[in-house]
Motif scaffolding. Structure first.
Motif, short mmCIF file in Angstrom:
data_model
loop_
_atom_site.label_atom_id
_atom_site.label_comp_id
_atom_site.label_asym_id
_atom_site.label_seq_id
_atom_site.Cartn_x
_atom_site.Cartn_y
_atom_site.Cartn_z
N ARG A 467 0.83 -1.21 0.00
CA ARG A 467 0.00 0.00 0.00
C ARG A 467 0.86 1.26 0.00
N ALA A 468 1.99 1.21 0.70
CA ALA A 468 2.89 2.36 0.67
C ALA A 468 3.43 2.59 -0.74
N ALA A 469 3.74 1.51 -1.45
CA ALA A 469 4.20 1.64 -2.83
C ALA A 469 3.12 2.26 -3.70
N ALA A 470 1.88 1.84 -3.48
CA ALA A 470 0.78 2.43 -4.25
C ALA A 470 0.64 3.92 -3.97
N GLY A 471 0.81 4.31 -2.71
CA GLY A 471 0.74 5.73 -2.37
C GLY A 471 1.84 6.54 -3.05
N ILE A 472 3.04 5.98 -3.11
CA ILE A 472 4.15 6.67 -3.78
C ILE A 472 3.84 6.84 -5.27
N LEU A 473 3.24 5.83 -5.87
CA LEU A 473 2.90 5.92 -7.29
C LEU A 473 1.80 6.95 -7.54
N LEU A 474 0.86 7.07 -6.63
CA LEU A 474 -0.17 8.11 -6.78
C LEU A 474 0.45 9.49 -6.67
N LEU A 479 2.47 14.52 -9.44
CA LEU A 479 3.62 15.34 -9.83
C LEU A 479 3.81 15.36 -11.34
N THR A 480 3.46 14.27 -12.00
CA THR A 480 3.56 14.21 -13.46
C THR A 480 2.61 15.19 -14.12
N LEU A 481 1.41 15.31 -13.60
CA LEU A 481 0.43 16.22 -14.20
C LEU A 481 0.91 17.65 -14.20
N PHE A 482 1.69 18.03 -13.22
CA PHE A 482 2.16 19.42 -13.12
C PHE A 482 3.59 19.60 -13.63
N GLY A 483 4.19 18.55 -14.17
CA GLY A 483 5.51 18.67 -14.78
C GLY A 483 6.67 18.66 -13.81
N VAL A 484 6.41 18.36 -12.53
CA VAL A 484 7.53 18.27 -11.59
C VAL A 484 8.44 17.11 -12.00
N ILE A 485 7.84 16.00 -12.44
CA ILE A 485 8.58 14.93 -13.10
C ILE A 485 7.93 14.70 -14.46
N HIS A 486 8.68 14.15 -15.39
CA HIS A 486 8.18 13.86 -16.73
C HIS A 486 7.56 15.09 -17.39
#
Length: 534
Positions: A467-474, A479-486
């Motif tokens: 579940r912690a891994a899932a939270g990190i992925l969310l 962050l992807t949507l706002f361009g912080v990554i990718h």
């Protein structure tokens, strides 16, 4: 008169040890090489007036290095006195290579061209660009200052594999591979210098002279470069630089940055990630130093780099300072706290007297680059050694985004040349999905934060915290949507997702959806009862 017992002795570490000279030459070369790149890019690529670079930009930039290294020297001596240890190594501080490259190629150079297109003559355009550079540094310094107080919390929640793996990937690619290419562009000089460094620093080989190994390698490489060049036996293109006259340029505080502040607005999507990158890097190097045995408080490390950057900007600097990822390498050399003191004084005072500008012109890149390669190798090795063995796959995974960033640099990120052509270069004609160029550029943008998230998620899976891994992925999806990554901005900038259009929007939403879909799948898998998995 009452008798009293002996007062407790206070441990006073030595100011200098012999190995501090090795550390001094290594750290000075790191800083001089970055200053050399800034000058080469602005003057050579963009035809920027050299006088503005050397007399206005360099002194303030060097002042930031001076103040930061003095502060880190004091922190090391305080830690040594507190612990009673003589083997405490100071945190090295210098100019950050990736963001210095970014400032020269993506901010200062294009801004200079833009000011000239507005009708300013080259000198006036150069002054306006310098003020923009000052303002950019003030913005990044203030941003880092605000984020500094979150450092301790971040180090508590992120596993060591994520912290060291992300910085190890950057070390391998940016400090290892890129300088290695520069080393091999002049093979005789570069290979001899690099091999001698490996002999004295890795193999701990003996020399017939009582001089620091780094200095010996530096002197031999420089002698080879000029000796072969003057005799006509060196690599093609050899020429002697035109010497600069020495002149005193004191970096006094100035309000010139105020005039540059309005011009920073279009560059904020680039400048704020630059600042965030340094905070993440500062957290990583604090963890790296802690793993090597020197327990510096993360908040203090971050505050020093933020204040050094802020003061440099107020005094005319254009490149932000950062704690270097090479603290364990300097510790392995045997350096303590004297090397940062010497480096700060040399770069700071030399920058004010014009000595640094003169050296930058005369130091061969083929001699500078091998020292940076060694630091990169040492940090990469530490990422594996200091992480739990079962987390090694997460460390290796964290290296991959930095390879994409490396390809962006070597293949030529389209944003460095013509951002308006971004959509046309990112073709969707490939039946397998987005083009290789789109995937590489999108993966490379925000690579250090991406690497940390990937490694943290994999560590959570290894430790059966699904579940912690899932939270990190969310979090990665958001962050992807706002361009912080990718980021789908070719320059790596941030944005509001609803302002995206066409192919950029498709790429951003596909990457975010990928993280979200995997998070949902892992969340469902976490609902299984213990012992029911295959």
């Amino acid at each position: 008169m009452s008798a009293s017992g002996p007062s407790p002795s206070i441990h006073r570490p030595r100011w200098f040890v012999p190995a501090d000279l090795n550390g001094f030459f290594g750290l000075v070369v790191d800083n001089l090489s970055i200053l050399g790149f800034i000058a080469a890019a602005l003057v050579g690529i963009f035809q920027f007036p050299a006088e503005v670079v050397f007399a206005r930009m360099f002194p303030g930039t060097a002042l930031g290095v001076l103040l930061g290294n003095l502060a880190y020297t004091w922190m090391a001596r305080r830690l040594a006195a507190k612990t009673g240890r003589d083997d405490v190594t100071a945190m090295p501080l210098g100019l950050d290579a990736p963001t210095s490259i970014g400032m020269a190629l993506l901010v200062l150079g294009p801004a200079f061209i833009g000011f000239k297109q507005q009708g300013l003559d080259p000198n006036a355009a150069a002054i306006a660009t310098w003020q923009l550079g000052m303002a950019s540094l003030v913005v990044m310094g203030a941003f880092k200052l605000a984020l500094s107080f979150a450092g301790d919390w971040i180090t508590r929640v992120l596993p060591r594999a994520a912290l060291l793996g992300s910085i190890g990937g950057a070390a391998l690619t940016l400090l290892g591979f890129l300088p290695l290419i520069e080393t091999l562009r002049n093979p005789v000089v570069g290979v001899v210098t690099f091999g001698l460094l490996l002999y004295v620093l890795v193999a701990k080989g003996r020399l017939p002279v009582k001089l620091p190994g780094v200095l010996v390698a530096f002197l031999i490489g420089t002698a080879l470069y000029y000796g072969l060049g003057l005799s006509g036996l060196g690599a093609p293109g050899f020429q002697l630089p035109d010497p600069l006259p020495l002149s005193v340029q004191l970096p006094w505080p100035s309000l010139g940055f105020v005039e540059g502040l309005p011009h920073t607005v279009p560059y904020l999507p680039l400048l704020l990630p630059f600042g965030l990158l340094m905070v993440v890097g500062g957290i990583n190097v604090s963890e790296s130093a802690r793993a090597s045995g020197d327990d510096y408080r993360t908040r203090d490390v971050l505050l020093v780099e933020a204040l050094a950057t802020l003061v440099a900007g107020l005094c005319g600097g254009v490149a932000q300072t950062t704690p270097y990822i090479g603290q364990p390498a300097y510790k392995h050399m045997g350096a303590r706290s004297g090397y940062t003191l010497l480096t700060g004084l040399f770069v700071g005072i030399g920058g004010m007297l014009g000595i640094v500008a003169g050296l930058v012109q005369w130091l061969p890149v083929a001699v500078l680059a091998p020292i940076i390669v060694y630091v990169g190798l040492d940090i990469t090795t530490q990422a594996f050694h200091e992480s739990p063995r079962r987390h090694a796959p997460a460390v290796a995974l964290a290296f991959l985004p930095s390879i994409a960033y490396l390809l962006n640099i070597k293949l030529g990120n389209p944003g460095w040349i013509a951002p308006d052509h971004f959509a046309s270069l990112f073709s969707t004609s490939d039946p397998h999905g987005f083009s290789d160029l789109a995937a590489i550029t999108t993966l490379g943008n925000g690579f250090i934060i991406t690497a940390m998230l990937w490694a943290a998620a994999l560590v959570a899976l290894i430790e059966t915290r699904t579940r912690a891994a899932a939270g990190i992925l969310l979090l990665a999806a958001a962050l992807t949507l706002f361009g912080v990554i990718h980021s789908v901005d070719p320059r790596g900038g941030i944005y509001l997702p609803w302002n995206l259009e066409g192919l950029r929007q498709a790429i951003a939403f596909q990457f975010a959806a990928a993280y979200a879909a995997l998070a949902v799948l892992l969340g469902l898998l976490s609902l299984q009862k213990p012992g029911t998995s295959a």
